[in-house]
Design a protein around this motif. Structure first.
Motif, PDB file in Angstrom:
ATOM      1  N   MET A 265     176.676   6.206 -34.145  1.00  0.00           N
ATOM      2  CA  MET A 265     176.783   7.637 -33.877  1.00  0.00           C
ATOM      3  C   MET A 265     176.338   7.967 -32.459  1.00  0.00           C
ATOM      4  O   MET A 265     176.866   8.894 -31.838  1.00  0.00           O
ATOM      5  N   GLY A 266     175.383   7.199 -31.929  1.00  0.00           N
ATOM      6  CA  GLY A 266     174.964   7.408 -30.549  1.00  0.00           C
ATOM      7  C   GLY A 266     176.114   7.208 -29.582  1.00  0.00           C
ATOM      8  O   GLY A 266     176.308   7.989 -28.639  1.00  0.00           O
ATOM      9  N   LEU A 267     176.912   6.171 -29.839  1.00  0.00           N
ATOM     10  CA  LEU A 267     178.054   5.930 -28.959  1.00  0.00           C
ATOM     11  C   LEU A 267     179.120   7.006 -29.141  1.00  0.00           C
ATOM     12  O   LEU A 267     179.701   7.506 -28.165  1.00  0.00           O
ATOM     13  N   LEU A 268     179.396   7.396 -30.388  1.00  0.00           N
ATOM     14  CA  LEU A 268     180.399   8.432 -30.620  1.00  0.00           C
ATOM     15  C   LEU A 268     179.982   9.760 -29.999  1.00  0.00           C
ATOM     16  O   LEU A 268     180.822  10.511 -29.493  1.00  0.00           O
ATOM     17  N   GLN A 269     178.677  10.028 -30.026  1.00  0.00           N
ATOM     18  CA  GLN A 269     178.202  11.283 -29.431  1.00  0.00           C
ATOM     19  C   GLN A 269     178.389  11.279 -27.920  1.00  0.00           C
ATOM     20  O   GLN A 269     178.857  12.259 -27.338  1.00  0.00           O
ATOM     21  N   THR A 270     178.048  10.161 -27.293  1.00  0.00           N
ATOM     22  CA  THR A 270     178.112  10.114 -25.832  1.00  0.00           C
ATOM     23  C   THR A 270     179.541  10.017 -25.317  1.00  0.00           C
ATOM     24  O   THR A 270     179.839  10.472 -24.213  1.00  0.00           O
ATOM     25  N   THR A 271     180.461   9.450 -26.099  1.00  0.00           N
ATOM     26  CA  THR A 271     181.837   9.264 -25.622  1.00  0.00           C
ATOM     27  C   THR A 271     182.809  10.316 -26.141  1.00  0.00           C
ATOM     28  O   THR A 271     183.826  10.584 -25.508  1.00  0.00           O
ATOM     29  N   HIS A 272     182.487  10.930 -27.300  1.00  0.00           N
ATOM     30  CA  HIS A 272     183.425  11.879 -27.894  1.00  0.00           C
ATOM     31  C   HIS A 272     182.799  13.241 -28.187  1.00  0.00           C
ATOM     32  O   HIS A 272     183.480  14.111 -28.751  1.00  0.00           O
ATOM     33  N   ASN A 273     181.510  13.432 -27.842  1.00  0.00           N
ATOM     34  CA  ASN A 273     180.847  14.729 -28.048  1.00  0.00           C
ATOM     35  C   ASN A 273     181.002  15.226 -29.486  1.00  0.00           C
ATOM     36  O   ASN A 273     181.337  16.388 -29.731  1.00  0.00           O
ATOM     37  N   VAL A 274     180.769  14.343 -30.449  1.00  0.00           N
ATOM     38  CA  VAL A 274     181.024  14.712 -31.840  1.00  0.00           C
ATOM     39  C   VAL A 274     180.095  15.823 -32.320  1.00  0.00           C
ATOM     40  O   VAL A 274     180.461  16.593 -33.208  1.00  0.00           O
ATOM     41  N   SER A 275     178.887  15.941 -31.743  1.00  0.00           N
ATOM     42  CA  SER A 275     177.969  16.980 -32.201  1.00  0.00           C
ATOM     43  C   SER A 275     178.506  18.371 -31.900  1.00  0.00           C
ATOM     44  O   SER A 275     178.131  19.346 -32.553  1.00  0.00           O
ATOM     45  N   ASN A 276     179.402  18.483 -30.911  1.00  0.00           N
ATOM     46  CA  ASN A 276     179.973  19.781 -30.572  1.00  0.00           C
ATOM     47  C   ASN A 276     180.911  20.306 -31.644  1.00  0.00           C
ATOM     48  O   ASN A 276     181.355  21.452 -31.583  1.00  0.00           O
ATOM     49  N   LYS A 277     181.258  19.463 -32.621  1.00  0.00           N
ATOM     50  CA  LYS A 277     182.162  19.883 -33.679  1.00  0.00           C
ATOM     51  C   LYS A 277     181.447  20.676 -34.767  1.00  0.00           C
ATOM     52  O   LYS A 277     182.078  21.185 -35.690  1.00  0.00           O
ATOM     53  N   LEU A 278     180.112  20.782 -34.682  1.00  0.00           N
ATOM     54  CA  LEU A 278     179.356  21.560 -35.661  1.00  0.00           C
ATOM     55  C   LEU A 278     179.335  23.015 -35.202  1.00  0.00           C
ATOM     56  O   LEU A 278     178.373  23.501 -34.627  1.00  0.00           O
ATOM     57  N   THR A 279     180.427  23.709 -35.444  1.00  0.00           N
ATOM     58  CA  THR A 279     180.560  25.104 -35.038  1.00  0.00           C
ATOM     59  C   THR A 279     181.128  25.915 -36.188  1.00  0.00           C
ATOM     60  O   THR A 279     181.848  25.391 -37.056  1.00  0.00           O
ATOM     61  N   GLY A 280     180.832  27.194 -36.187  1.00  0.00           N
ATOM     62  CA  GLY A 280     181.381  28.078 -37.207  1.00  0.00           C
ATOM     63  C   GLY A 280     181.045  27.608 -38.604  1.00  0.00           C
ATOM     64  O   GLY A 280     179.894  27.350 -38.936  1.00  0.00           O
ATOM     65  N   ASN A 281     182.078  27.460 -39.428  1.00  0.00           N
ATOM     66  CA  ASN A 281     181.893  27.059 -40.820  1.00  0.00           C
ATOM     67  C   ASN A 281     182.078  25.561 -41.036  1.00  0.00           C
ATOM     68  O   ASN A 281     182.169  25.105 -42.168  1.00  0.00           O
ATOM     69  N   ALA A 282     182.157  24.797 -39.953  1.00  0.00           N
ATOM     70  CA  ALA A 282     182.372  23.356 -40.081  1.00  0.00           C
ATOM     71  C   ALA A 282     181.082  22.656 -40.517  1.00  0.00           C
ATOM     72  O   ALA A 282     179.978  23.161 -40.309  1.00  0.00           O
ATOM     73  N   HIS A 283     181.229  21.498 -41.153  1.00  0.00           N
ATOM     74  CA  HIS A 283     180.071  20.637 -41.376  1.00  0.00           C
ATOM     75  C   HIS A 283     180.468  19.204 -41.063  1.00  0.00           C
ATOM     76  O   HIS A 283     181.639  18.826 -41.153  1.00  0.00           O
ATOM     77  N   LEU A 284     179.494  18.422 -40.654  1.00  0.00           N
ATOM     78  CA  LEU A 284     179.722  17.045 -40.239  1.00  0.00           C
ATOM     79  C   LEU A 284     179.424  16.103 -41.396  1.00  0.00           C
ATOM     80  O   LEU A 284     178.498  16.325 -42.179  1.00  0.00           O
ATOM     81  N   GLU A 285     180.192  15.014 -41.473  1.00  0.00           N
ATOM     82  CA  GLU A 285     179.956  13.996 -42.495  1.00  0.00           C
ATOM     83  C   GLU A 285     180.031  12.608 -41.861  1.00  0.00           C
ATOM     84  O   GLU A 285     180.972  12.296 -41.137  1.00  0.00           O
ATOM     85  N   LEU A 286     179.018  11.802 -42.129  1.00  0.00           N
ATOM     86  CA  LEU A 286     178.990  10.407 -41.717  1.00  0.00           C
ATOM     87  C   LEU A 286     178.798   9.565 -42.966  1.00  0.00           C
ATOM     88  O   LEU A 286     177.838   9.758 -43.714  1.00  0.00           O
ATOM     89  N   TYR A 287     179.723   8.639 -43.204  1.00  0.00           N
ATOM     90  CA  TYR A 287     179.615   7.758 -44.363  1.00  0.00           C
ATOM     91  C   TYR A 287     179.716   6.314 -43.893  1.00  0.00           C
ATOM     92  O   TYR A 287     180.623   5.955 -43.130  1.00  0.00           O
ATOM     93  N   VAL A 288     178.774   5.479 -44.327  1.00  0.00           N
ATOM     94  CA  VAL A 288     178.800   4.065 -43.962  1.00  0.00           C
ATOM     95  C   VAL A 288     178.513   3.213 -45.188  1.00  0.00           C
ATOM     96  O   VAL A 288     177.805   3.631 -46.110  1.00  0.00           O
ATOM     97  N   GLU A 289     179.082   2.018 -45.183  1.00  0.00           N
ATOM     98  CA  GLU A 289     178.760   1.005 -46.176  1.00  0.00           C
ATOM     99  C   GLU A 289     178.261  -0.225 -45.437  1.00  0.00           C
ATOM    100  O   GLU A 289     178.897  -0.684 -44.486  1.00  0.00           O
ATOM    101  N   PHE A 290     177.125  -0.733 -45.881  1.00  0.00           N
ATOM    102  CA  PHE A 290     176.521  -1.901 -45.252  1.00  0.00           C
ATOM    103  C   PHE A 290     177.038  -3.152 -45.949  1.00  0.00           C
ATOM    104  O   PHE A 290     176.954  -3.271 -47.175  1.00  0.00           O
ATOM    105  N   LYS A 291     177.583  -4.056 -45.174  1.00  0.00           N
ATOM    106  CA  LYS A 291     178.195  -5.266 -45.709  1.00  0.00           C
ATOM    107  C   LYS A 291     177.239  -6.448 -45.531  1.00  0.00           C
ATOM    108  O   LYS A 291     176.168  -6.456 -46.110  1.00  0.00           O
ATOM    109  N   LEU A 292     177.589  -7.407 -44.700  1.00  0.00           N
ATOM    110  CA  LEU A 292     176.731  -8.576 -44.491  1.00  0.00           C
ATOM    111  C   LEU A 292     175.621  -8.249 -43.499  1.00  0.00           C
ATOM    112  O   LEU A 292     175.831  -7.479 -42.549  1.00  0.00           O
TER     113      LEU A 292
END
Length: 336
Positions: A265-292
């Motif tokens: 998420m640190g990389l996505l924030q710095t390269t795509h400004n994903v935190s800026n998408k939390l506006t108005g009625n939007a909500h953010l979702e991050l889902y991960v599955e840990f494998k090996l």
């Protein structure tokens, strides 16, 4: 006699029940958080002192009110996980940071006499975060950690959710952020479980197609210790090759899955400004599955693709062998 005195003294040191107020059966308000070292010692002690219990989950709820968010702590977390440097003054915390606010209460839940499993040995296999409103470093928040009575059948045992919720202390009904941590308790099934609710992965193999490598991270052997100094997750499997060996990891210690998620998420924030998408009625979702597991030291590669809805699908794989997945997931901004 001396042994009995020492045992009583040791038990009193580990006893933190005076820091809890029971508001209703299996519901507690935490008046003061016990130290991490006390909780970790209690987790290890429970391995040798508790009796086996039936595989039945009891709803439990722990709440801590008026918890202050400290900017210095957020800054250390942001630096280690690759988020943007914090600006002067009060600022927004990273999407993955609030998970840390409930860590000690999660240990308290695992140590509850009504909780049927040992904390040591639980495997964190997936994590979902939803953020509804921005959380800033000048805020006080109420933190709730809870579990329900739902168990899902997994080929290797049973899965259950631990929920962490962050509310505004100024408006206790205002839910700002939530996470669902899915844990696996390894246990042999003694009967046919085909008719019971089953755990299902939300990440399909086809989701990894068309991804491009966007970063390679060379992880040092002390990464687990550095992340533990911030997160307070001092699980021995992350600390050193010696401590990890005694808990079944003969190849060495492993990185925290939540660090891998946060670094992504640190990389996505710095390269795509994903935190800026939390506006108005939007909500953010991050889902991960840990494998090996990621054994330390090692090198891993993050591959990512931007989806048609503006979200991201990603995976972290071994740099030496990209067929070895360590984590898969997606990030989305939802509109209500």
């Amino acid at each position: 006699l001396i042994g009995s005195v020492l045992l009583v003294t040791f038990s009193n040191v580990l006893n933190y029940k005076h820091k809890l107020q029971q508001t209703s059966p299996n519901n507690y308000t935490v008046t003061s958080l016990p130290s991490t070292i006390i909780l970790l010692i209690s987790v290890i002690t429970k391995l040798f002192t508790s009796k086996p219990k039936k595989t039945k989950l009891t709803p439990l709820r722990y709440e801590l009110n008026d918890q202050q968010i400290h900017k210095n702590h957020v800054g250390r977390y942001a630096k280690l996980c690759g988020f943007n440097d914090l600006p002067a003054g009060d600022c927004e915390v990273p999407l993955t940071y609030p998970q840390l606010l409930g860590f000690r209460m999660q240990l308290m839940l695992f140590l509850d006499s009504a909780f049927p499993f040992q904390a040591m040995g639980l495997v964190h296999i997936a994590n979902r975060i939803k953020q509804f409103k921005k959380i800033t470093t000048d805020m006080k928040v109420n933190v709730v950690v809870r579990c329900e009575d739902t168990l899902l059948v997994h080929p290797k045992g049973f899965c259950f959710d631990v929920i962490c919720e962050i509310y505004s202390a100024a408006n206790p009904k205002d839910l700002l952020w939530s996470s669902s941590s899915i844990y696996l308790c390894r246990k042999k099934h003694r009967e046919d479980m085909s008719g019971q609710p089953q755990y299902e992965s939300l990440i399909k193999d086809a989701d990894s197609s068309d991804m491009k490598d966007v970063a390679e991270w060379k992880l040092k052997g002390d990464l687990g210790r550095r992340y533990a100094s911030i997160s307070e997750d001092y699980n021995p499997i992350h600390m050193s090759a010696v401590t990890a060996y005694f808990f079944g990891f003969s190849k060495g210690c492993i990185a925290h899955g939540l660090w891998t998620s946060a670094r992504t998420m640190g990389l996505l924030q710095t390269t795509h400004n994903v935190s800026n998408k939390l506006t108005g009625n939007a909500h953010l979702e991050l889902y991960v599955e840990f494998k090996l597991p990621i054994f330390l030291p090692s090198a891993v590669v993050l591959a990512d693709k931007e989806d048609s809805d503006g979200g991201h699908t990603f995976q972290v794989v071994s740099a030496k062998n990209k067929t070895i997945p360590h984590m898969k997931g997606y990030f989305k901004a939802h509109k209500k």
